[in-house]
Design an enzyme around this catalytic site. Structure first.
Site, PDB file in Angstrom:
ATOM      1  N   LYS A 121       3.469   1.022   9.484  1.00 33.70           N
ATOM      2  CA  LYS A 121       3.709   2.392   8.749  1.00 33.70           C
ATOM      3  C   LYS A 121       2.966   3.404   9.390  1.00 33.70           C
ATOM      4  CE  LYS A 121       2.943   0.326   4.880  1.00 33.70           C
ATOM      5  NZ  LYS A 121       2.444  -0.018   3.617  1.00 33.70           N
TER       6      LYS A 121
ATOM      7  N   GLU B  97       0.811  -1.073   0.328  1.00 40.15           N
ATOM      8  CA  GLU B  97       0.006  -0.081   0.095  1.00 40.15           C
ATOM      9  C   GLU B  97       0.895   1.133  -0.155  1.00 40.15           C
ATOM     10  OE1 GLU B  97      -2.749   0.443   3.407  1.00 40.15           O
ATOM     11  OE2 GLU B  97      -3.641   2.123   2.499  1.00 40.15           O
TER      12      GLU B  97
ATOM     13  N   ARG C   3       5.130 -12.827   9.944  1.00 38.11           N
ATOM     14  CA  ARG C   3       5.933 -11.478   9.405  1.00 38.11           C
ATOM     15  C   ARG C   3       7.171 -11.374  10.148  1.00 38.11           C
ATOM     16  NH1 ARG C   3       3.513  -6.619   9.858  1.00 38.11           N
ATOM     17  NH2 ARG C   3       1.843  -7.092   8.575  1.00 38.11           N
TER      18      ARG C   3
END
Ligand code: ATP
Ligand code: MG
Length: 553
Positions: free
Chosen positions: A272, A37, A262
């Site tokens: 983020k 994104e 992850r």
């Protein structure tokens, strides 16, 4: 060594792909994608996903797309897209094709109409809050919306009116009609479209309804012919929805979603949203601050693409969450630089040394090896002179036991040069040492001194030949291994994460050091020429990593 020549370790995804290929599934094709994104810069966690997706494609002569998941226009920007592309290329990967989820807005819309027509989606006017209430909990089934059985024609008309901008944000949403009693909350009639009257960086004002992530992602994968859609573990519970959408739509291709753990790195935050906050509130100096776990930050600190890829390969790919120590990441770059970085001399905290018996006019220049184990990378010229600088720490007025460097009346060897002896200490009015007066033994160049042992070897630079430099020393950005566990992650910031040394001196051969070039400063650490602030008037170096692991204390 190119990527494809590196030895690869087995992991469960490689096994799945090998088995698929053995069965000639997907006609023997492997197509992956990396779907960021564009709402921030990429971080080391993304690097794990990038390495995995691109490498799997490369190993199998397949394809890997870059796809911007740009369905939240408020948070996304072209600047972030450009930064993402630059970082992926810098890591050494090339995408087969570049797409944007927004490329598919029309198809996504048409598919939504198809779902309404088949009775699998409906327009709802419950508020966001009501939808949340009706959704139920892990232990209680959800409650059906009164609009769930709205006639298909009515939903079609409302959805079109939504698209035409006839309603306000939040007034209506489109929901998939699945199962309000499903044990998986994601399957309780998830919202698939919402009204957002915002400008989109690519489609402008063409759309005022935007598709939700879960709906967009699976269709985008299918449209691109992705065979293996690799994502992180938190999407495991979304997989039934991924499959439901594609089954209902009977898309020509139905990618297989595979989840992996992850990357979680100690002493760092990776969300983020949090990284963005560090930047916008000036806790760091931009997304590429060398303390940031971003690719751009690590690049500016001096990490090489190879070291990051090596790290990603080393930590492996599993289905189990685990924490990686910062030392593992640092070891990857330390090993790389130990092997490849040329050696230089730099004095971080200079102490002036006058060699009284040395001839002022002598112009001695040494050729010193760039790398002790690599004669093939040559030598550089290092001029010597009557006045030099050594590190303040390499002299002790009151030496602790076993101190092997310079003391009053004692001797030390200057790296690549003579043995000097400290004859006198000069102090200012406040008692600070400002200078040492020394003598040198002319018979010690490349030779052991006669009749005595001199153990210490220290680095130095010539006063007249050396160059001024600013050197930035970085420490961990956070004081605790898991800043996310704090009530507020900013509370865990390390106030001493940056130390700027402004009066350093570096050897003359660094005059033309290009930006981003990397060196080992002997006895001090690995450093890199700063890409933003360094100039020929003032060289600026960032410390990439210390010579030894200082984390496991
Ligand atoms: P954030 O919540 O911080 O925005 P994200 O996961 O939503 O992170 P995306 O830009 O959507 O960020 O991620 C792009 C790809 O990178 C996804 O496939 C995601 O799974 C992967 N990714 C993100 N963070 C990590 C991580 N820490 N380790 C491994 N892969 C990651
Ligand atoms: Mg995301």
């Amino acid at each position: 060594m190119s990527n494809s020549e590196k030895p690869v370790s087995a992991n469960f995804i490689r096994h799945i792909i090998a088995a698929d290929l053995a069965e000639n599934k997907n006609n023997g094709q492997v197509t992956t994608r990396f779907p960021p994104e564009p709402n921030g810069f990429l971080h080391i966690g993304h690097a794990k996903s990038i390495c995995l997706n691109f490498t799997l494609a490369e190993e199998n002569q397949g394809a890997c797309n870059l796809r911007f998941d740009d369905t939240n226009p408020e948070k996304e920007s072209v600047e972030f897209m450009e930064a993402i592309e630059k970082d992926i290329q810098w890591l050494g990967f090339e995408w087969t094709a570049k797409y944007h989820a927004s490329d598919y807005f029309q198809q996504l819309y048409d598919y939504a109409v198809q779902l309404i027509k088949s009775g699998d989606a409906y327009v709802d006017d419950l508020s966001a809050e009501q939808i949340r209430e009706y959704r139920g909990t892990l232990t209680d089934a959800g409650k059906e919306s009164p609009n769930r059985n709205r006639p298909i024609e009515e939903s079609l008309a409302l959805f079109e009116a939504m698209r035409n901008g006839e309603f306000e944000e939040g007034q209506y949403v489109l929901r998939a009609k699945i199962d309000m009693a499903s044990p998986n909350i994601n399957m309780r009639d998830p919202t698939i479209y919402r009204i957002r009257k915002v400008h989109h960086q690519r489609t402008g004002d063409q759309w005022c309804i935007y598709p939700m992530y879960d709906y967009t992602h699976c269709i985008s994968d299918a449209l691109e012919g992705i065979t293996h859609s690799i994502c992180t573990l938190e999407f495991e519970d979304h997989r039934p929805l991924y499959d439901w959408v594609l089954d209902k739509l009977q898309t020509p291709c139905h990618p297989q979603q595979i989840e992996f753990a992850r990357l979680q790195l100690e002493y760092a935050v990776m969300s983020k949203r949090k990284l963005n906050q560090l930047v916008t509130e000036n806790h760091v100096n931009g997304w590429d601050d060398p303390r940031m776990p971003t690719i751009a930050g690590m690049r500016r600190a001096g990490y090489t693409p190879g070291s990051i890829r090596d790290f990603c390969e080393r930590i492996g790919v599993t289905k189990k969450d685990s924490w990686i120590e910062m030392g593992v990441l640092e070891n990857s770059i330390r090993e790389d630089l130990n092997e490849h970085a040329p050696r230089r001399m730099a004095v971080l905290k200079p102490l002036r040394v006058v060699i009284e018996n040395y001839d002022n006019t002598a112009e001695e220049v040494y050729q010193i090896a760039n790398h002790p184990q690599k004669p093939e990378i040559g030598t550089r010229a290092v001029p010597f002179s009557k006045v030099i600088y050594i590190e303040q720490d390499d002299f002790a007025e009151n030496p602790p036991k076993k101190f092997k460097r310079l003391v009053e009346g004692g001797e030390v060897r200057l790296r690549g040069s003579y043995v000097i002896k400290c004859e006198q200490i000069i102090k200012d009015a406040d008692g600070n040492i400002t200078e040492l007066r020394c003598s040198y033994d002319p018979d010690t160049l490349g030779k052991k001194p006669e009749g005595r042992k001199v153990k210490g070897v220290i680095h130095w630079v010539s006063e007249t030949h050396s160059l001024p430099a600013e050197i930035r020393l970085y420490d961990r950005l956070f004081r605790t291994p898991n800043p996310d566990a704090e009530s507020h992650f900013l509370d865990a910031l390390n106030p001493d994460s940056l130390q700027i040394l402004e009066n350093c001196r570096v050897e003359a051969s660094l005059a033309d050091a290009p930006i981003e070039s990397r060196y080992q400063f002997e006895r001090t650490g690995y450093f890199c020429v700063d890409s933003k602030d360094s100039s020929s008037e003032k060289l600026v170096f960032n410390r990439t990593v210390t010579l030894r692991d200082t984390w496991t204390q």
